[in-house]
Structure formats: structure tokens, C-alpha cells
Design an enzyme around this catalytic site. Structure first.
Site, PDB file in Angstrom:
ATOM      1  N   CYS A  51       0.805  -1.222   0.000  1.00 27.59           N
ATOM      2  CA  CYS A  51       0.000   0.000   0.000  1.00 27.59           C
ATOM      3  C   CYS A  51       0.842   1.278   0.000  1.00 27.59           C
ATOM      4  O   CYS A  51       0.315   2.372  -0.163  1.00 27.59           O
ATOM      5  CB  CYS A  51      -0.934   0.013   1.198  1.00 27.59           C
ATOM      6  SG  CYS A  51      -1.686  -1.565   1.530  1.00 27.59           S
ATOM      7  N   HIS A  61      -8.991   3.110  -2.112  1.00 34.63           N
ATOM      8  CA  HIS A  61      -7.586   2.773  -1.898  1.00 34.63           C
ATOM      9  C   HIS A  61      -7.056   1.897  -3.031  1.00 34.63           C
ATOM     10  O   HIS A  61      -6.980   0.680  -2.898  1.00 34.63           O
ATOM     11  CB  HIS A  61      -7.466   2.076  -0.536  1.00 34.63           C
ATOM     12  CG  HIS A  61      -6.081   1.733  -0.118  1.00 34.63           C
ATOM     13  ND1 HIS A  61      -4.946   2.359  -0.598  1.00 34.63           N
ATOM     14  CD2 HIS A  61      -5.636   0.811   0.790  1.00 34.63           C
ATOM     15  CE1 HIS A  61      -3.878   1.829  -0.028  1.00 34.63           C
ATOM     16  NE2 HIS A  61      -4.264   0.888   0.814  1.00 34.63           N
TER      17      HIS A  61
END
Lengths: 384, 472
Positions: free
Chosen positions: A84, A333
């Protein structure tokens, strides 16, 4: 405060679920915005760093196809990954390439296309970011990982689910204004508290959602920056740290050790402290993650993060505005694109071009981007 | 003289009330309840639990033989005893065998262990019997079958129960069976199998042993015998001439159910929990013939009563709330979430990491004493390199440090409770919490490890350790 590497351009696509664009098209759109208004030809970009988490789409070694599509051939390109926080790591690599003198302009392109696979498959791949021998086979998911932190924070400091909900309320109020966010509905505390349980104590609205999207940051040396951009934004500090991937070897569960260490490095390098930060983008993959970030970054002392949100100190006008673009919670995301999107928001704020509100006179901004369940910590400090 | 040195048992925490079966099938009310293995339990894991209980005071590396009896081995081909031995952390220099096709298997293993010790080929032997038979829905077996296990450690020293004599009969009589392709038990007409088989073969064996030892029923303090169900148990007590009120051991059919190959040994353990020194006990088991044993307790029988065995496991229970849960636990239906890409299990990994996966070994730093799991070559505290010893963590007690309850996980029993456990003697362990009531989980609650089937993938049963609230 050293001003040797600057961000000259920043762009991102709309973040959405199931959008109809290919990975290369997404990257191109982000690249085009980053290049917009720059005195820079594609051929002058010395190298490209392509960032994403693997296995979400079928393309292996995506750097080549993306560099080709962006017309960056024959300049070198390569792939960087820390789940991420991939594009923050990409920024660190670009910083080093420029600082070393190897290149004077580098493009960092982050992307993720998560709609090519089912949510269940995505959750499984995400889980494999954890230890595949001792953890992910048991069904550990990102929400469950962070829920264990939430539970520990609640046990240690008496933090309440309502306080986590207030973080989502804040972020959704800014997300409602963000034309590039996946979720644009302003939520109430009641909406969050009544949402379905995902993994206690986290509910649906405590969690960010998968999305498709891309981001692009263009960095240049001091010499080139002044020529390329009207308002270069300086990279003042880059901090990066790692904590044990293995959950049983992590010592801290009320904060992220890797974020604390990355913040320490970034503050030291920039020669500033938490009190000097005017605006921050933090990795709110879950509400608890933003709460811990308050404490890990020194905006609040350990255990006092909840008070910061109770007192609305992280709204614009408060002590330290955080995630005023809606955060991951509103934007969605797209893993590899997230760091670049956070950087873009802070760059816009420092240029005085805030899209979802402007922190008046913002001079120093901070980006906190985490990979995995507190595995990779990245803190970047930017300044005018 | 060879005898029983220690005993142990295990009963799964879940119980299904038979009235729930009556309700589901709209049939006349039935009483009692049966023990139902959790979705992550099978005959191997039940056996490990009984074995752990039995080996409470025995260093694991001293066990020389392991005999396992069941009618439901998780693998048709592949020894179960070897997996049980690994989970019990027994040594590699071990003789092991499965007794896997007869409900009389528990006492076949007992007799074999006894003979091995008498013959001098091993000093001791662990006999474990466990069964987990799934009955066809709405069949007569459904309310009768239960799950559980028992273990006996045999040896010549520190004998708590002497084995004075044994008598064995083999019969080709068919009453209950499954073919290679049958999932559920078959049987024949009730009157035939009872009157021609059970009621002739078992009494004959008991009579032979009693005559040989010049005993009459009044010489026996307690008689423990197998019966397919409660009604036949009562009838057999009358046939054998024992007083049902004072001499006959409750075979646990009402509260646990018929546990197949484990049934007789579980009832024996229940009898030994109440036994006093110097009492004669008759153990009679049935199936493909009969095995009868004459036992006599010694003073040491009082010294091994701190086991969880039958009583404590019976008391520590949770209700299975519905038949729906039951069929999901026993895999009697396909469920939506299960239909996904099969897990690719890698035997290379399992073999390489076997000490950690099956034996629950962590490492303890020789320089600073820090315990870590999984094993790390470099100490996380003092950074000493390759300076550690492996330590067994499976017997450690711990506290729940933090947890989460995942409502979206692909498991048969939601929520999937992820937990981080801090062991009281050091070491942190990440695992799933099982046998738990979601409403009662809290930080700092005492937990212990239990060997479970983590998941099935690529045709492999992947066993690993989970935590559970300390059972009893």
C-alpha cells in the site's frame, strides 16, 4: 533544511470502483495531469519508477508496458513495491536517483486496478501481504489485522468506537467535496455506528474500499526544478522503516512502530517537528489507522489521539488538519496509487491550490503512507 | 505386571440436544444430548487432546509406542498415529500403528500394547482411541453417535490399574459396516443383529473370562461394557447378571453418545475416575467379536485423578444452538462460501516446517531467554545468532493480548476470531481462537493451545494449533 530535490508535477485519476479503463490508460491520465503546465518534454524524463502491488491484474512486470504507453522508452524504467505504500517508496527511490546525480528528472507512477478480480480474491491477495506461512492461511485479512490494533488501543486507553466513527465523519465531509473520490456521501456518526460489522470492532464505514486509479509524481533536481515548474515543492525529509511482518513478533499494538521510526527520520532530516506541520495526509485505510497516526506522528501523545478528533483539531481550522481530501476512507484505496495521491493533495495545499478546502498559508506538509498491517512505514515531509 | 499407568480423555465442547433432532424431524421427543466435534476437529485432533491429558505427568520423549484406534481415520491411506505422535511431540524412535476398521479397535489396541510390553519389545505404550462418526441425517444413528476420545498409558512401573487377565473372541458376524464408498453406516434388521450377535457374543466372552478366574458377578466392583445404545445397554446388564444400580458403569450414551472405537475406553476412564484402590473392574468390548479384561486398581489410582478426563470435559460444555450449525460443522452440506478456488497446500512447506506446524516448537534464545514463534535464527531481543533451543509451546498457558472478530472470513463458524496470545512463560503466538463464545471473549482471558484441522486444501488435511479459552 535542504532543498535539493523538488516535486514539479503531481497528478491522479478519478478513483472509482470498476472503472472501464485499462491500467496503462489510468497511468497515462495521471501522468498527463502531472505534466500539465510544466516546461518539460517527455523525452527529458531520465527514468521512471512504476509502483503497484502485484497480483491484482494479470500483467507481470508492468513497468515496461506502462513506460511504453507514456512514451518514456528508451529511458530506464523499473518496478517498486511495498504494497500500500509502493508509490511513497517510489518517491524515495526517485529522490535517491536524483540526489546521487544519476538522473535529474524522474517520474513516479503508482497504479492499481482492483476491479479485475472479485473482492474476495482481492482480500485474499491482500492477506498474502502478511506472512504466508504463519498467518494468511488462517484467513487473516487487513481489516482483522487492524481490528486487533483497535482492540488493543481501546483496552489500553479506553478509546471508544464512536471516536473512530468521528474520523470517518470528518473524512467523509471532505470526501463529499472531492470530485476524484469514490465515496462522496457525507456520513453522520450514526451512519458509521450503524453500518454492518466487518471484523469487530471495525464496521463497514471504519474501512476504506478497494478502488481503481493511478497517480503520478514528477521529481527534479534543484537545478532543473526552477526551470520546469513555477512553484516547486521541496522534498525536505524522507523517512522509511520496517516492522516485523509476523504479527507475533510485533511488540507495539497501540501504534505502528514503523511509522514512529519513519517519522523520526523524516523530522530529523527536515529539521522540523510535529508542531511545524501545517497539513497532513495520513494512511487512513481504517479509522483506527488515522487515530494511531495522530500519535505516531507526534500530533498527540500516546492515548490522546481520540481527544484530537473529539475536539475537531484535525479539521481545517484546527491544530493540525488531516486528510482534508477525504483520505483513503473517501477516495478509495487503489493500493499502488495511494501514496502518490496523498502527495498530490499536500503539493496542492502547499501551492495554495486546495481542491477540497485550503489550509491558509500552509508551508510545510506531511505524508504518512503505510504498507501492509504496519509493515512498511513511509513519512515524507514537503515544503514550499 | 503390566497395567494402566495413566489415563486421559476428551469430549468436544459442543453438545447437541436430542430434542433439537426431534424438533427438526418432527419426531417423538428424545432425551439427553450428544457431543459434537467442532468444525475443525476430527478423530486425529480428538486423539491428540486425549493423549495430552493422559501424558500430563509423562515426559513426551519417554513414550515408546503409540496405538491409535478409530473407525474414521481422516485419511483412508496414510497413518493417523504418525500425525498424532507429531502433535504430541513424541520421539521419532517410536513404534506406531492404527487400528482403523472396528468399533472394538480401542481394546484391540489395548491388548496389543499389553502384549508388546509383556513381550519386552517396549517399556510402555500409549493407547489412544477417538472417533468422529457422522450419521446420515434423520437416520437412527443420528441421535446416537457422539464424538470423543480416550487414552491409556500402559507400562510396568507405577501401575494404577493392573490388567489381571484378558479374553478375546473374533467373529465374522456383520451388524454395522461401511463399504469403501459408503459415507454413512449401514446395518441389518435390529432383532437379528442384537439377538444373534451382540447378545450372544459379548456374554460368551464375559462368561469365559469369569469362569477362568473363578469369579461371579458379585466379585466385580464395576463392570464397563460397550453397547450400541442405551436400550441395549440396559438389556445387556440383565443378561450378564450385574446390578444396574450399583455395579454397571454409565457408558455415557445419554450425555456424549456412542463414540464408536472410543466408547468402551471412555467408559473405562469414567469408571477409573470414581475408582478406589483394590477394586476389580471388568471391561468388555464388542464388535467383530469381543475383548474382555479383568482389571484391579492399586493405590496409585488415587494419584492420577487430576486429569480433565471425562468429568471435567463433561462439565465444560457449550450448546450447539441449532441443527443448522450441526450440519455445517459436520460438513453435511455444501455451503456457498466454500465454493472458491481450492487452496494450494505445499507439502514441501509442511515437511520443512514440521516442528513448528505439528509440534508447535518455538525457539528460546540461549543468551537472553527470549521465546519466539515462528522460529527466528536471530533473537529479536538480544540479536544473538543461531544460539537457541527449540521449545514446545503447545502445553503453555497464555493470555489473550488482542483479537478481532472477522464476520467476512471464509470459515464454517463465524466470526473468525484472530488472536494474539502472550504465553505466561514468554513468547507471542498468532492464531485463531476456537471453542469460544463470541460474547465472552475479552482481552487478558486465559487461553491454551489445541491441535485442530486448520483447513482442507489440495486433498490435504492441514493441521495446526489454535487457541481456546482454558477449557477446564
Amino acid at each position: 533544511m535542504e532543498k535539493s530535490v523538488a516535486i514539479v508535477g503531481a497528478g491522479q485519476t478519478v478513483f472509482s470502483r470498476g472503472c472501464g479503463q485499462s491500467v496503462r490508460e489510468l497511468c497515462f491520465e495521471a501522468f498527463r495531469e502531472a505534466m500539465d503546465g510544466l516546461n518539460l518534454k517527455t523525452g527529458d524524463i531520465g527514468a521512471s519508477v512504476i509502483c503497484s502491488a502485484p497480483e491484482y491484474d494479470k500483467q507481470r512486470s508492468p513497468a515496461g508496458v506502462i513506460a511504453e504507453y507514456l512514451n518514456l522508452v528508451p529511458k530506464p524504467t523499473f518496478y517498486v513495491e511495498t504494497i500500500c505504500s509502493s508509490s511513497s517508496t517510489g518517491l524515495r527511490v526517485a529522490y535517491a536517483l536524483i540526489k546521487s546525480g544519476l538522473h535529474s528528472v524522474v517520474a513516479v507512477v503508482g497504479f492499481q486496478k482492483m476491479s479485475e478480480i472479485s473482492s474476495r480474491e482481492a482480500a485474499e491477495r491482500m492477506g498474502r501481504g502478511g506472512d504466508i506461512m504463519w498467518e494468511s492461511p488462517f484467513g487473516v485479512t487487513m481489516p482483522a489485522g487492524y481490528a486487533m490494533y483497535a482492540r488493543a488501543h481501546m483496552a489500553a486507553y479506553g478509546t471508544k468506537p464512536e471516536q473512530l466513527a468521528r474520523i470517518r465523519v470528518k473524512n467523509s465531509s471532505y470526501g463529499a467535496l472531492n470530485a476524484r473520490a469514490t465515496f462522496r456521501k457525507a456520513l453522520t456518526e450514526e451512519d458509521v455506528m450503524k453500518s454492518a460489522v466487518v471484523t469487530l470492532p471495525l464496521k463497514t464505514y471504519d474501512c476504506c474500499a478497494n478502488a481503481d486509479g493511478a497517480s503520478c509524481i514528477i521529481l527534479a533536481s534543484k537545478e532543473e526544478a526552477a526551470r520546469i515548474a513555477k512553484v516547486p515543492i521541496w522534498v525536505l525529509g524522507v523517512g522509511a522503516a520496517t516492522d516485523s511482518t509476523t504479527l507475533s513478533n510485533k511488540k507495539l499494538y497501540t501504534g505502528l512502530s514503523c511509522a514512529r521510526e519513519a517519522a523520526r527520520q523524516a523530522y530529523e532530516m527536515a529539521g522540523v517537528g510535529p508542531e511545524d506541520i501545517d497539513v497532513a495526509e495520513v494512511h487512513d485505510c481504517f479509522t483506527i489507522a488515522e487515530l494511531m497516526a495522530y500519535e505516531d506522528l507526534g500530533f498527540a501523545r500516546s492515548g490522546e489521539g481520540p481527544r484530537l478528533i473529539d475536539e475537531k483539531q484535525t479539521y481545517i481550522g484546527g491544530k493540525i488538519p488531516v486528510n482534508i481530501d477525504g483520505g483513503l476512507l473517501s477516495k478509495g484505496h487503489p493500493i499502488g496509487a495511494t501514496g502518490g495521491s496523498q502527495i498530490r493533495t499536500v503539493v496542492k495545499q502547499l501551492r495554495g491550490q486546495g481542491e477540497t478546502g485550503q489550509v491558509e498559508g500552509a508551508k510545510i506538509g506531511l505524508v504518512h503512507n503505510i504498507g501492509g498491517v504496519g509493515i512498511y512505514g513511509n513519512v515524507t515531509i514537503l515544503g514550499r | 505386571m503390566v497395567g494402566i499407568v495413566s489415563y486421559g480423555a476428551y469430549i468436544p465442547i459442543y453438545r447437541l440436544k436430542r430434542e433439537e433432532l426431534s424438533r427438526v424431524w418432527a419426531e417423538s421427543p428424545q432425551s439427553g444430548e450428544k457431543a459434537v466435534a467442532n468444525f475443525d476437529e476430527d478423530s486425529i485432533t480428538l486423539a491428540v487432546e486425549a493423549g495430552v491429558d493422559c501424558l500430563k505427568d509423562t515426559p513426551r520423549d519417554q513414550v515408546e509406542a503409540l496405538y491409535f484406534a478409530t473407525t474414521n481415520p481422516p485419511y483412508k491411506e496414510k497413518q493417523s498415529a504418525s500425525i498424532i505422535a507429531a502433535a504430541l511431540d513424541l520421539r521419532g524412535e517410536l513404534f506406531s500403528a492404527d487400528f482403523a476398521t472396528s468399533i472394538r479397535g480401542g481394546t484391540m489396541a489395548l491388548r496389543t500394547a499389553m502384549d508388546a510390553i509383556n513381550a519386552g519389545s517396549s517399556k510402555n505404550a500409549l493407547v489412544v482411541a477417538a472417533d468422529c462418526r457422522t450419521a446420515a441425517p434423520n437416520s437412527e444413528f443420528e441421535s446416537v453417535f457422539g464424538d470423543g476420545g480416550a487414552a491409556l498409558l500402559l507400562g510396568k512401573d507405577n501401575v494404577a490399574v493392573k490388567i489381571l487377565d484378558s479374553y478375546n473372541l473374533t467373529s465374522e458376524f456383520m451388524d454395522f459396516w461401511r463399504t469403501q464408498s459408503d459415507r454413512f453406516n449401514r446395518t441389518w434388521e435390529d432383532r437379528f443383529i442384537t439377538e444373534e450377535g451382540y447378545q450372544k457374543i459379548l456374554p460368551e466372552a464375559v462368561k469365559k473370562l469369569m469362569q477362568r478366574n473363578k469369579l461371579t458377578p458379585k466379585d466385580i466392583h464395576r463392570v464397563v461394557f460397550y453397547a450400541p445404545d442405551g436400550r441395549r445397554h440396559q438389556a445387556m446388564a440383565r443378561i450378564l447378571g450385574f446390578d444396574p444400580n450399583t455395579q454397571v458403569q454409565d457408558p455415557l450414551l445419554g450425555v456424549v453418545g456412542n463414540t464408536g472405537a472410543a466408547s468402551a475406553l471412555m467408559a473405562l476412564v469414567a469408571a477409573l475416575e470414581d475408582a478406589k484402590p483394590g477394586q476389580k473392574i471388568l471391561l468388555a468390548n464388542y464388535g467383530d467379536g469381543a475383548d474382555v479384561f479383568l482389571l484391579e486398581t492399586t493405590d496409585l489410582v488415587e494419584k492420577i485423578k487430576d486429569r480433565r478426563a471425562i468429568k471435567k470435559h463433561l462439565a465444560a460444555k457449550m450448546a450447539l444452538p441449532s441443527y443448522g450449525k450441526y450440519i455445517k460443522f459436520r460438513a453435511l452440506m455444501e455451503w456457498e462460501a466454500e465454493r472458491r478456488e481450492p487452496d494450494r497446500s505445499a507439502l514441501t512447506v509442511l515437511w520443512r516446517e514440521r516442528n513448528q506446524v505439528w509440534r508447535a516448537h518455538g525457539n528460546k534464545c540461549k543468551a537472553c531467554g527470549t521465546i519466539q514463534f515462528p522460529i527466528q535464527r536471530i533473537c529479536g531481543k538480544c540479536h544473538a545468532k543461531d544460539n537457541y533451543e527449540e521449545v514446545r509451546l503447545s502445553g503453555e498457558k497464555g493470555k489473550l493480548f488482542t483479537f478481532s472478530m472477522d464476520e467476512r472470513a471464509v470459515v464454517a463458524d463465524l466470526p473468525n476470531v484472530m488472536s494474539i496470545v502472550d504465553f505466561d512463560n514468554g513468547g507471542r503466538f498468532y492464531c485463531i481462537l476456537t471453542d469460544r463464545d463470541p460474547a465472552k471473549i475479552e482481552i487478558n482471558m486465559p487461553v491454551e493451545l489445541t491441535f485442530r484441522n486448520l483447513h482442507d486444501g489440495s486433498g490435504i488435511h492441514n493441521y495446526y494449533w489454535k487457541a481456546r479459552p482454558v477449557r477446564c
